[in-house]
Design a protein around this motif. Structure first.
Motif, PDB file in Angstrom:
ATOM      1  N   THR A 206       0.811  -1.206   0.000  1.00  0.00           N
ATOM      2  CA  THR A 206       0.000   0.000   0.000  1.00  0.00           C
ATOM      3  C   THR A 206       0.853   1.269   0.000  1.00  0.00           C
ATOM      4  OG1 THR A 206      -0.168  -0.095   2.420  1.00  0.00           O
ATOM      5  CG2 THR A 206      -1.955  -1.115   1.136  1.00  0.00           C
ATOM      6  N   GLN A 207       2.176   1.132  -0.097  1.00  0.00           N
ATOM      7  CA  GLN A 207       3.044   2.301  -0.218  1.00  0.00           C
ATOM      8  C   GLN A 207       2.721   3.028  -1.518  1.00  0.00           C
ATOM      9  OE1 GLN A 207       5.506   3.629   1.941  1.00  0.00           O
ATOM     10  NE2 GLN A 207       4.373   2.263   3.315  1.00  0.00           N
ATOM     11  N   PRO A 208       2.752   4.362  -1.521  1.00  0.00           N
ATOM     12  CA  PRO A 208       2.411   5.088  -2.747  1.00  0.00           C
ATOM     13  C   PRO A 208       3.411   4.844  -3.871  1.00  0.00           C
ATOM     14  CG  PRO A 208       3.291   6.581  -1.081  1.00  0.00           C
ATOM     15  CD  PRO A 208       3.072   5.263  -0.406  1.00  0.00           C
ATOM     16  N   VAL A 209       2.913   4.919  -5.080  1.00  0.00           N
ATOM     17  CA  VAL A 209       3.773   4.966  -6.258  1.00  0.00           C
ATOM     18  C   VAL A 209       4.171   6.431  -6.425  1.00  0.00           C
ATOM     19  CG1 VAL A 209       3.896   4.649  -8.762  1.00  0.00           C
ATOM     20  CG2 VAL A 209       2.668   2.985  -7.348  1.00  0.00           C
ATOM     21  N   LYS A 210       5.449   6.710  -6.306  1.00  0.00           N
ATOM     22  CA  LYS A 210       5.919   8.091  -6.312  1.00  0.00           C
ATOM     23  C   LYS A 210       6.522   8.472  -7.665  1.00  0.00           C
ATOM     24  CE  LYS A 210       6.921   8.182  -1.345  1.00  0.00           C
ATOM     25  NZ  LYS A 210       7.958   8.420  -0.312  1.00  0.00           N
ATOM     26  N   ILE A 211       6.057   9.593  -8.184  1.00  0.00           N
ATOM     27  CA  ILE A 211       6.562  10.134  -9.445  1.00  0.00           C
ATOM     28  C   ILE A 211       7.098  11.532  -9.151  1.00  0.00           C
ATOM     29  CG2 ILE A 211       5.967  10.832 -11.800  1.00  0.00           C
ATOM     30  CD1 ILE A 211       3.582   8.843 -11.594  1.00  0.00           C
ATOM     31  N   GLY A 212       8.332  11.800  -9.545  1.00  0.00           N
ATOM     32  CA  GLY A 212       8.959  13.075  -9.231  1.00  0.00           C
ATOM     33  C   GLY A 212       8.999  14.020 -10.419  1.00  0.00           C
TER      34      GLY A 212
END
Length: 391
Positions: A16-22
């Motif tokens: 459930t950790q977020p998918v992170k986009i920078g």
């Protein structure tokens, strides 16, 4: 039993950790208008249109300012990839910074999506199997713009160009197109980034005898050189002014009285069709009425397709996502059925425009007059290498 329960709990927490986009770009400097906060808005619109999650995990947009410095950009990329769990980085105005971040992405086998960086070297000697050049590059702009000007009789050229990776790549790629078509380049004046006084460069261009003076600069540099060229009366003297890379924000800052009749190529325009109009209206609602540049629209497209790639791959593993992204056509408000080449180039159509005169403009941001569509095949930069995984 306790160990088993703890393991299950840990696994659930990880999934459930977020998918992170920078979004890594210039938030306050000379490239802030063409990318900057608008690129963040575009990325968030892409997340919104994806439903806010993928693989049952929320999607989070992170933002950082590279301050126009390659070392800062590379260090931020390392921090994001290694510590903060960012799985993809997008935007990257300033080609020298993009090349530095691409090296980090290659070392760490991570996804990077270039929307604002235009050096064709990102597809050539520096390419990586998990990097993508999404919106435009120096070779595609050269092929599109230079070819159109040559057909219109502009056969001798003088460049006033930025003395860094983008400028050198654009002049190189444009010179190749010009000379192959029987034209000639009579000279180039190189200016440093952040120049405010272009007098000496413009005097050289004016005295060169070239019938085309081409500007290869970005952000406030481009705005300043066009304004000063108008003061010097270069166009009034019979030389055709051409921009090899122009953003809508540049035209807005310059104003139609000075920018009028400038010929340019773009991958996107807010008033092109019903889809671009609808999306641009959503963007403008969050940007105090400002319309998006092609770089900002490209960020939306890249993030949207990346999320589709994650969904298809069933994972955020970079190799799997890169393969999935190449396996499905790019489809969104600015892109229709485009394939992604093995070197990471998105096979998109480009559009040739002329900047309207003040009399022709009928509404705020009504700046471009459509000339013609340039097919993806005609606009595509040469395929220099293969960057497929395992290839």
């Amino acid at each position: 039993m306790l160990t088993l329960l703890l393991s299950v709990g840990l696994a659930n927490a990880q999934t459930t950790q977020p998918v992170k986009i920078g979004v890594l770009n210039d938030q306050s400097g000379i490239y802030a208008d063409l990318a900057g906060p608008g690129s963040v808005v575009a990325a968030k619109l892409a997340v919104e249109d994806a439903g806010g999650e993928v693989l049952g995990r929320p999607i989070e947009i992170m933002v950082a300012d590279h301050q126009g410095k390659p070392d800062i950009g590379a260090n931020l990329a390392r921090q994001w990839y290694d510590v903060d769990g960012v799985s993809a980085i997008v935007d990257l105005p300033v080609s020298s910074i993009a090349l530095a971040v691409q090296q980090v992405a290659r070392e760490k086998n991570k996804i990077v999506l270039f929307s604002s960086a235009s050096s064709s070297d990102l597809l050539g000697k520096s390419c990586a199997p998990t990097s993508f050049q999404w919106t435009f590059n120096t070779a595609s702009s050269a092929r599109s713009t230079a070819t159109a000007i040559l057909k219109d009789g502009g056969d001798s050229w003088y460049f006033v160009a930025a003395d860094y990776a983008f400028g050198h790549a654009m002049v190189r790629d444009s010179t190749e197109v010009i000379t192959k078509s029987g034209g000639k380049v009579v000279g180039t004046a190189w200016h440093p980034l952040g120049t405010t006084d272009f007098a000496s460069y413009l005097l050289q261009a004016q005295s060169s005898g070239a019938n085309v003076v081409a500007f290869v600069s970005g952000g406030s540099d481009f705005i300043n050189v066009v304004k000063q060229a108008n003061e010097f009366g270069i166009a009034d003297g019979g030389q055709k002014i051409v921009s090899m890379q122009t953003f809508l924000s540049d035209v807005h800052s310059i104003g139609l009285p000075i920018a009028k009749n400038l010929t340019l190529t773009s991958a996107f325009y807010h008033d092109l069709d019903d889809e671009t109009k609808a999306w641009s209206k959503r963007f403008a609602a969050q940007m105090n009425g400002r319309m998006p540049t092609m770089a900002q629209a490209g960020v939306y497209s890249a993030v949207r397709h990346y999320i589709k790639g994650v969904a298809k791959a069933g994972s955020t593993d970079s190799a799997a996502v890169a393969a999935a992204m190449r396996g499905i056509p790019v489809e969104d408000m600015m892109t229709h059925g485009a394939k992604i080449r093995d070197d990471g180039w998105v096979m998109r159509d480009l559009y040739l425009f002329r900047v309207k005169t003040p009399e022709e403009s009928k509404a705020p941001w009504d700046y471009y007059s459509f000339i013609s569509k340039i097919s993806a095949e005609d606009a595509a930069p040469p395929r220099l290498t293969s960057c497929t995984l395992g290839g």
